[in-house]
Design a protein around this motif. Structure first.
Motif, PDB file in Angstrom:
ATOM      1  N   LYS A 250       0.838  -1.197   0.000  1.00 50.98           N
ATOM      2  CA  LYS A 250       0.000   0.000   0.000  1.00 50.98           C
ATOM      3  C   LYS A 250       0.872   1.246   0.000  1.00 50.98           C
ATOM      4  O   LYS A 250       0.633   2.201  -0.765  1.00 50.98           O
ATOM      5  CB  LYS A 250      -0.915  -0.017   1.222  1.00 50.98           C
ATOM      6  CG  LYS A 250      -1.801   1.208   1.342  1.00 50.98           C
ATOM      7  CD  LYS A 250      -2.653   1.137   2.605  1.00 50.98           C
ATOM      8  CE  LYS A 250      -3.490   2.405   2.768  1.00 50.98           C
ATOM      9  NZ  LYS A 250      -4.296   2.376   4.016  1.00 50.98           N
ATOM     10  N   GLU A 254       1.450   4.324  -2.893  1.00 53.60           N
ATOM     11  CA  GLU A 254       1.345   5.746  -2.539  1.00 53.60           C
ATOM     12  C   GLU A 254       2.617   6.487  -2.943  1.00 53.60           C
ATOM     13  O   GLU A 254       2.550   7.621  -3.435  1.00 53.60           O
ATOM     14  CB  GLU A 254       1.100   5.891  -1.036  1.00 53.60           C
ATOM     15  CG  GLU A 254      -0.276   5.387  -0.604  1.00 53.60           C
ATOM     16  CD  GLU A 254      -0.424   5.387   0.916  1.00 53.60           C
ATOM     17  OE1 GLU A 254       0.596   5.629   1.616  1.00 53.60           O
ATOM     18  OE2 GLU A 254      -1.556   5.137   1.400  1.00 53.60           O
ATOM     19  N   ASP A 357       2.485  -7.884  -0.472  1.00 49.59           N
ATOM     20  CA  ASP A 357       1.641  -8.528   0.523  1.00 49.59           C
ATOM     21  C   ASP A 357       1.959 -10.018   0.556  1.00 49.59           C
ATOM     22  O   ASP A 357       2.392 -10.588  -0.457  1.00 49.59           O
ATOM     23  CB  ASP A 357       0.163  -8.315   0.190  1.00 49.59           C
ATOM     24  CG  ASP A 357      -0.233  -6.846   0.265  1.00 49.59           C
ATOM     25  OD1 ASP A 357       0.402  -6.116   1.071  1.00 49.59           O
ATOM     26  OD2 ASP A 357      -1.147  -6.438  -0.467  1.00 49.59           O
TER      27      ASP A 357
END
Length: 446
Positions: A250, A254, A357
């Motif tokens: 994540k 960004e 992940d």
């Protein structure tokens, strides 16, 4: 220009349309009226009738033979003009052969030629709708919708069969393709290098290989494989994941959204045979598909750090920071000491490490897929113990020299020369292999 001419709809005729054509012909209608009803050009109707009409020959034992063309004069249609005699061998006979009741001209006369109806040379070109059709003694030319449809379907099928090449062109293709395919080159790479010499599509090449026309066989195509089904599912580890804090996928998304011009490098390791230590550290530049590969003595954090320190020393801290600003990797134990990877020996920040992940190797899927090139030369289960830095570089250069569809027919090496600092190529000894010499089979290392 005939503005009243019906326009076609550019579609093939089907059985229902052919039935309409047959009905109109039986009624004696013109091509124009048929074309208007079917939304076709009159020339389309004309071609359909001439191509798909059938000759219905009279049986050999018919009551009367087909009239002879040499016994007909259009100005005297009812007069016997033939004067041939003695065709039966009886030289004493005084009757013309055409008037003889013992023999048929069609059986004994060498001058006999079956007469054809002159009306078949002009529209509608067939006997459908002819008022004399019932009593006519000549062979009849008929348009049948069922026969026309069967002929159309047969032609459509047979036109797509066989090989649309001459023996010479097939041999030329074989001489070009087979040696390159046996080196492990892909069809895409060969097309990128020899597009002007290959006069057929890729699908056709695959078809020829499948049918055994070339010396190369399906086994020489590296993608003609069957993948084994996984025996068990991969489970997520419950170990401490503190090294991922603020550096997960994540946060990676960004960061690159805020810094769109940054180089993104995917990183992973490739293991050798079970029970052996050597492995490869691989790094993949997303913008140009260039892969770097380094031989590790063992799959440990110490070895990965050694490669990072070696690259920093070889390239200089500034160039390293420029090329490897962001690195995305998995959660392997060899990458979990983030501090030693992100900082140089002089405590200078050289990169930013982010982690996918858990169980999401697809988040760095480009590198995962690029590993298949390694497996073409070193199949899974092969030990890397005999590999050296020299053979590793040789394998790397062959991989980076293969042209790919994803790069518009260019190789990763060619694109990287445009997008990356060329000091990287010089420092690591990256070189381009000539297109026809690219080899991606086990024989490259052996």
């Amino acid at each position: 220009m005939n503005t009243g001419r019906p326009k076609g709809n550019q579609k093939h005729l089907d059985l229902s349309a052919r039935i309409i054509i047959e009905q109109h012909l039986n009624n004696g209608d013109s091509f124009r009226s048929i074309a208007i009803e079917l939304s076709k050009d009159p020339s389309t109707i004309s071609k359909e009738i001439r191509r798909h009409s059938i000759i219905r020959e009279r049986s050999a034992d018919a009551f009367a033979p087909i009239p002879c063309a040499n016994n007909y004069d259009s100005s005297k249609p009812r007069t016997n003009i033939c004067n041939v005699m003695h065709m039966c061998g009886d030289n004493e006979c005084r009757r013309k052969c055409v008037l003889c009741r013992k023999f048929r001209c069609s059986d004994v006369c060498k001058f006999y030629k079956p007469r054809e109806c002159e009306k078949l040379n002009k529209p509608p070109y067939v006997c459908n709708g002819c008022s004399k059709r019932t009593n006519c003694l000549m062979d009849k030319k008929i348009y049948s919708s069922k026969y026309a449809q069967d002929s159309y379907e047969a032609l459509r099928t047979t036109s797509r069969e066989g090989i649309n090449q001459t023996p010479e062109s097939i041999q030329k293709l074989d001489n070009l393709l087979s040696p390159l395919l046996k080196k492990g080159q892909s069809i895409a790479h060969i097309y990128a290098s020899h597009a002007d010499e290959i006069a057929c599509s890729r699908r056709t090449i695959y078809s020829y290989i499948d049918r055994g026309i070339f010396q190369a066989r399906n086994i020489d195509l590296r993608r003609k494989v069957v993948y084994k089904q996984r025996k068990r599912k991969t489970t997520t580890s419950l170990k401490d994941r503190s090294f991922r804090k603020d550096r997960g996928y994540k946060e990676f998304l960004e960061y690159i959204a805020a810094n769109k011009s940054v180089y993104v490098v995917e990183m992973d390791t490739v293991e050798g045979a079970k029970g052996t230590s050597p492995c490869f550290l691989t790094m993949f530049f997303r913008n140009c598909s260039l892969m770097l590969m380094f031989l590790l003595e063992e799959q440990t954090q110490k070895e990965v750090t050694r490669i990072f320190d070696h690259l920093t020393e070889l390239l200089g801290i500034e160039l390293f920071q420029k090329l490897f600003e962001v690195i995305l990797t998995d959660n392997g134990h060899e990458f979990q000491d983030r501090q030693s990877l992100e900082y140089s020996k002089n405590d200078e920040v050289r990169t930013r490490i982010y982690y996918c992940d858990p169980n999401r190797s697809d988040q760095k899927g480009a590198l995962e897929k690029n590993h298949e090139y390694i497996r073409y030369v070193l199949p899974k289960g092969t030990s890397f113990e005999k590999m050296t830095d020299k053979t590793t570089l040789l394998l790397l250069n062959h991989i980076n020299s293969e042209k790919r569809d994803s790069l518009n027919g260019h190789s990763p090496y060619e694109v990287s020369r445009l997008l990356l600092d060329n000091r990287l190529h010089k420092a690591l000894g990256l070189a381009e292999i000539p297109a026809d010499e690219v080899t991606l089979i086990p024989a490259l290392i052996k």
